[in-house]
Motif scaffolding. Structure first.
Motif, mmCIF file in Angstrom:
data_model
loop_
_atom_site.group_PDB
_atom_site.id
_atom_site.type_symbol
_atom_site.label_atom_id
_atom_site.label_comp_id
_atom_site.label_asym_id
_atom_site.label_seq_id
_atom_site.Cartn_x
_atom_site.Cartn_y
_atom_site.Cartn_z
ATOM 1 N N ARG A 140 0.808 -1.204 0.000
ATOM 2 C CA ARG A 140 0.000 0.000 0.000
ATOM 3 C C ARG A 140 0.854 1.272 0.000
ATOM 4 O O ARG A 140 0.399 2.331 -0.382
ATOM 5 N N ARG A 141 2.071 1.165 0.518
ATOM 6 C CA ARG A 141 2.978 2.308 0.614
ATOM 7 C C ARG A 141 4.397 1.837 0.280
ATOM 8 O O ARG A 141 4.658 0.629 0.261
ATOM 9 N N PRO A 142 5.329 2.751 -0.002
ATOM 10 C CA PRO A 142 6.680 2.347 -0.433
ATOM 11 C C PRO A 142 7.381 1.358 0.497
ATOM 12 O O PRO A 142 8.031 0.408 0.020
ATOM 13 N N ASP A 143 7.245 1.529 1.813
ATOM 14 C CA ASP A 143 7.928 0.631 2.745
ATOM 15 C C ASP A 143 7.449 -0.805 2.627
ATOM 16 O O ASP A 143 8.179 -1.741 2.988
ATOM 17 N N ASP A 144 6.247 -1.001 2.135
ATOM 18 C CA ASP A 144 5.709 -2.355 2.012
ATOM 19 C C ASP A 144 6.453 -3.185 0.971
ATOM 20 O O ASP A 144 6.277 -4.409 0.898
ATOM 21 N N LEU A 145 7.266 -2.516 0.147
ATOM 22 C CA LEU A 145 8.022 -3.242 -0.883
ATOM 23 C C LEU A 145 9.335 -3.827 -0.350
ATOM 24 O O LEU A 145 9.982 -4.603 -1.043
ATOM 25 N N PHE A 146 9.741 -3.444 0.848
ATOM 26 C CA PHE A 146 10.980 -3.968 1.411
ATOM 27 C C PHE A 146 10.889 -5.490 1.527
ATOM 28 O O PHE A 146 9.928 -6.033 2.090
ATOM 29 N N GLY A 147 11.887 -6.156 0.959
ATOM 30 C CA GLY A 147 11.911 -7.611 0.987
ATOM 31 C C GLY A 147 11.097 -8.271 -0.107
ATOM 32 O O GLY A 147 11.098 -9.502 -0.231
ATOM 33 N N LYS A 148 10.392 -7.473 -0.922
ATOM 34 C CA LYS A 148 9.568 -8.023 -2.004
ATOM 35 C C LYS A 148 10.370 -8.079 -3.304
ATOM 36 O O LYS A 148 11.297 -7.304 -3.532
ATOM 37 N N ARG A 149 9.973 -9.009 -4.171
ATOM 38 C CA ARG A 149 10.625 -9.154 -5.482
ATOM 39 C C ARG A 149 9.884 -8.296 -6.509
ATOM 40 O O ARG A 149 8.683 -8.496 -6.741
#
Length: 293
Positions: A140-149
C-alpha cells in the motif's frame, strides 16, 4: 613594368583560384549535411509492440497512444509513418545506427539522452509506479516493498531508478521485456510487483484485469516522453515540435489519450493535469542538447 604587371596578374589569378576552391569546399561541406528525414514523404518509426494502451501489435496492426501521437504529428508535417518494432534497450541504437528515422516508444527525455539524440516533446508525462495482482493488498505504501521481489526490464529509466541505494531493501530483478515481467507477476511465487511508469502500467491493466496499479506509490521525478531522432536533423525536429504544440493545445490530445488509455481517467480524476504536458515544458526540452533552464 612588365614584371609588375605579371606580378599583379599572378595575384589576380591566384585570388580567383582561391575563390573557386573556397566555393567548391563550401559546396562540398553543404552537401555533407544530412537530407531532411521527411524528404521522401515517409519515415520509419520505432515503436513498442508489448505495451497495451501505449504501443502494442494485434493482428499485425500497431495501436496505442504512442502510435496515435506519431500519426497525428507526422500528418501535420505531411509525412506518413512506417512503424516497426523496437525493444526498450535498442531505442537509442536504432537511431544512431540509422536503422530508424524516429522512435516513438514511451522514450523518456533525459539529460544524458539529449547529448546523443534530439527529442520533440514531451507528448505525455508520468511518474514511475508499481503494479500488483488485483487481490494482493500487502503493498500500500513504499515501505511495504521492502523484501519483495520487483520485476523491471533493461533499457528503461525504471530499472535505473530502483538501482539507487535508497531502494537496496527491495529485491529488484530484470527480465528481458515487459511481457516476461507480467508473466512472472501472475505466478505468485516468482514476483510480488512490476515497476515502470504508471502510464504504461495502467495500459497493462487494460488487457490484464487481474492486475492493478497501486495509486499512492511513485518514484523519482516525472518521466517525459518524446519523439526521438538522431542528431543532425534540427530543422525536422523543430517542425515536429511546432506540430506537437498545436496537438497538445487542441482537444485531440485529451480525446486520443482517453481513447487509448481509458483506464487512466477511470482511476485518476486529475488525469489531464497529471499526464498532459505543458507547452512551456515542450519548449524547454525539444530540439536541444540540454534542457532550457
Amino acid at each position: 613594368m612588365g614584371r609588375a604587371r605579371r606580378g599583379r596578374r599572378c595575384r589576380v589569378v591566384g585570388a580567383a583560384v582561391f575563390l573557386v576552391v573556397g566555393a567548391l569546399a563550401a559546396s562540398a561541406c553543404g552537401s555533407a549535411e544530412p537530407p531532411s528525414l521527411f524528404a521522401s514523404g515517409k519515415v520509419s518509426v520505432g515503436a513498442k509492440n508489448d505495451q497495451p494502451g501505449t504501443g502494442v501489435v494485434h493482428t499485425y496492426k500497431f495501436s496505442g497512444f504512442d502510435i496515435t501521437v506519431a500519426q497525428q504529428v507526422l500528418k501535420a508535417v505531411g509525412v506518413e509513418p512506417d512503424f516497426g518494432i523496437v525493444p526498450s534497450e535498442d531505442r537509442g541504437a536504432v537511431l544512431v545506427e540509422k536503422k530508424k528515422d524516429l522512435v516513438v516508444a514511451t522514450f523518456s527525455i533525459t539529460v544524458d539522452r539529449m547529448k546523443e539524440l534530439d527529442f520533440a516533446g514531451p507528448y505525455a508525462s508520468t511518474y514511475q509506479g508499481i503494479m500488483v495482482r488485483k487481490n494482493d493488498h500487502r503493498i500500500r505504501r513504499p515501505d511495504d516493498l521492502f523484501g519483495k521481489r520487483v520485476c523491471t526490464w533493461p533499457g528503461t529509466t525504471s530499472a535505473t531508478t530502483l538501482q539507487g541505494p535508497e531502494y537496496s531493501r527491495i529485491a529488484v530483478y530484470e527480465r528481458p521485456d515487459a511481457s516476461s515481467c507480467i508473466d512472472d507477476l501472475k505466478v505468485k511465487k516468482v514476483a510480488d510487483a512490476v515497476s515502470t511508469d504508471q502510464m504504461i502500467l495502467y495500459g497493462f491493466t487494460q488487457e490484464n484485469p487481474d492486475l492493478r496499479v497501486v495509486p499512492d506509490i511513485t518514484y523519482g521525478s516525472a518521466n517525459h516522453y518524446g519523439i526521438a531522432m538522431a542528431k543532425g536533423h534540427r530543422a525536422d525536429c523543430l517542425k515536429l515540435r511546432d506540430a506537437l504544440r498545436d496537438y497538445v493545445r487542441s482537444n485531440d490530445w485529451s480525446h486520443d489519450f482517453a481513447t487509448s488509455l481509458w483506464s487512466v481517467p477511470k482511476a485518476d480524476p486529475r488525469w489531464e493535469t497529471d499526464y498532459k504536458p505543458r507547452v512551456e515544458t515542450i519548449d524547454a526540452l525539444s530540439c536541444r542538447d540540454q534542457p532550457r533552464t
